[in-house]
Design a protein around this motif. Structure first.
Motif, short mmCIF file in Angstrom:
data_model
loop_
_atom_site.label_atom_id
_atom_site.label_comp_id
_atom_site.label_asym_id
_atom_site.label_seq_id
_atom_site.Cartn_x
_atom_site.Cartn_y
_atom_site.Cartn_z
N HIS A 45 0.83 -1.22 0.00
CA HIS A 45 0.00 0.00 0.00
C HIS A 45 0.86 1.26 0.00
O HIS A 45 2.01 1.25 0.45
CB HIS A 45 -0.93 0.00 1.21
N SER A 49 -3.87 5.08 -0.58
CA SER A 49 -4.97 4.50 0.22
C SER A 49 -4.60 4.73 1.68
O SER A 49 -4.60 5.87 2.12
CB SER A 49 -5.23 3.04 -0.13
N HIS A 75 -6.34 0.38 -1.67
CA HIS A 75 -7.77 0.11 -1.47
C HIS A 75 -8.62 0.96 -2.41
O HIS A 75 -8.35 2.15 -2.60
CB HIS A 75 -8.18 0.43 -0.03
N GLU A 112 -7.11 -3.26 -4.36
CA GLU A 112 -7.75 -4.09 -3.34
C GLU A 112 -9.22 -3.70 -3.20
O GLU A 112 -9.54 -2.56 -2.85
CB GLU A 112 -7.04 -3.96 -1.99
N THR A 114 -12.25 -3.76 -1.05
CA THR A 114 -12.20 -3.76 0.41
C THR A 114 -13.61 -3.76 0.99
O THR A 114 -14.24 -2.71 1.13
CB THR A 114 -11.42 -2.52 0.90
N HIS A 121 -11.66 -8.90 1.89
CA HIS A 121 -10.77 -8.12 1.03
C HIS A 121 -10.22 -9.00 -0.08
O HIS A 121 -9.74 -10.11 0.18
CB HIS A 121 -9.61 -7.53 1.84
#
Length: 368
Positions: A45, A49, A75, A112, A114, A121
């Protein structure tokens, strides 16, 4: 004069620090017959995000740690920095891509999805446009990823925030699997191992993954490595990785442990080792030693499965990484005198095919 010398040494110190920071670790794991072993992390990440670093930092970290490929999987639905960082869902990939090409790190476009459990996820890898995954209905989002040709995996299935008591496989996951919208599963995430996931992977023909899920700066110690997915690819390309993922040619690598199918673990084990193939000529009441060199980063922990026929072998032995370990064999009956081959059967205690089973390997030595 003293001040000048002090300034020079300070300058030299910071230069050397910078050089050290730019060095690249070498991960020593062998290729296996017909395939290149690629070291990958498909779950990381950035500030786009809930991470705390810029996308280029993730590429630099991957280069320094000896990886071949990464996927930035920010995300879709959770973007706590969105007031300060206004951009679409493709932006982290676009920023990271030029440096990834410069450093020869294969960068997979990912995101991702989520959601609450079920289905939890899900990482979508090899997508074309992350913006189209922003859908109100989770099934619409996953279907869009599938229609873009994505490889879809279930992240951290036993995450305590979503499955606090028991790690369950839900009906919704069966539906996704049936609809070609679930292809893989994380067996290891960050610092958590999910044994159920390894068994589900075997039962449901899912590809196994280990990923870091890193959010903060990656601070891996020199003698350690991040969790990673080993991909056994036909070529060191994005297409090679994608083909291998869909064919389930991966292994989980965390700490000193490897997990996956025996079809990749066994050649990985023997590909790590060198030992002479000359005939031993072991006879009764005689001792012989086979020196086994382990060229890999893994300490292979072996446990004898059954007694030898006409000879004794160590009950346990560790083939230490980057060391030569003697395997001592001793004749214990006349049977060994005329034996054409000596087969020694070991269980590799830190290589798993499911939650309870280790791979079995056979050292076969010519005797006469």
């Amino acid at each position: 004069m003293i001040v000048r010398k002090l300034l020079f040494f300070l300058f030299l110190f910071f230069v050397l620090q910078g050089v050290d920071a730019q060095s690249r670790k070498v991960i020593n794991l062998p290729d296996i017959s017909g395939y290149i072993t690629l070291k990958c992390d498909f779950h990381i990440h950035t500030v786009f995000s809930d991470g705390t670093v810029w996308p280029t930092i993730r590429v630099q970290e991957a280069w320094e740690e000896g990886l071949d490929a990464i996927a930035i999987t920010d995300h879709i639905e959770y973007r706590p920095h969105s007031k300060d960082i206004v951009a679409d869902h493709n932006r982290s990939y676009e920023i990271a891509e030029p440096l990834s090409k410069q450093l020869d790190i294969l960068l997979v476009r990912g995101a991702e999805i989520t959601r609450a459990m079920p289905p939890g996820h899900l990482n979508a890898l090899f997508i074309n446009n992350a913006n189209f995954l922003e859908r109100e209905d989770v099934n619409d989002a996953i279907k869009e990823a599938r229609d873009q040709g994505a490889f879809i995996l279930w992240n951290h299935p036993g995450w305590k925030a979503q499955q606090p008591d028991t790690t369950l496989w839900w009906d919704e996951h069966s539906a996704l699997l049936k609809s070609d919208m679930l292809h893989g599963i994380e067996v290891y995430n960050h610092s958590s191992y999910y044994p159920e996931a390894l068994d589900w992977a075997n039962e449901k023909k899912l590809t196994v993954f280990a990923n870091s899920d890193v959010h903060a700066p990656m601070l891996t110690k020199e003698d350690e490595h991040r969790p990673m997915t080993l991909v056994f690819a036909k070529s060191r390309t994005l297409g090679g990785i994608k083909e291998a993922l869909f064919k389930r040619r991966t292994a989980v690598y965390f700490g000193n442990t490897l997990m996956g199918q025996s079809s990749v673990l066994e050649p990985l084990f023997f590909g790590s080792l060198d030992f002479k193939k000359a005939a031993l000529k072991l006879t009764n009441k005689e001792n012989k030693v086979v020196n086994i060199k382990n060229n890999s980063d893994v300490d292979y922990e072996l446990e004898l499965v059954q007694p030898g026929v006409g000879f004794d072998a160590p009950e346990t032995i560790t083939l230490k990484a980057h060391h030569v370990t003697p395997l001592a064999l001793s004749g214990n009956s006349e049977e060994i005198n005329d034996a054409q081959n000596i087969d020694v059967y070991y269980r590799v205690k830190n290589m798993f095919t499911d939650s309870t089973e280790n791979i079995l390997v056979t050292f076969s030595f010519r005797n006469n």
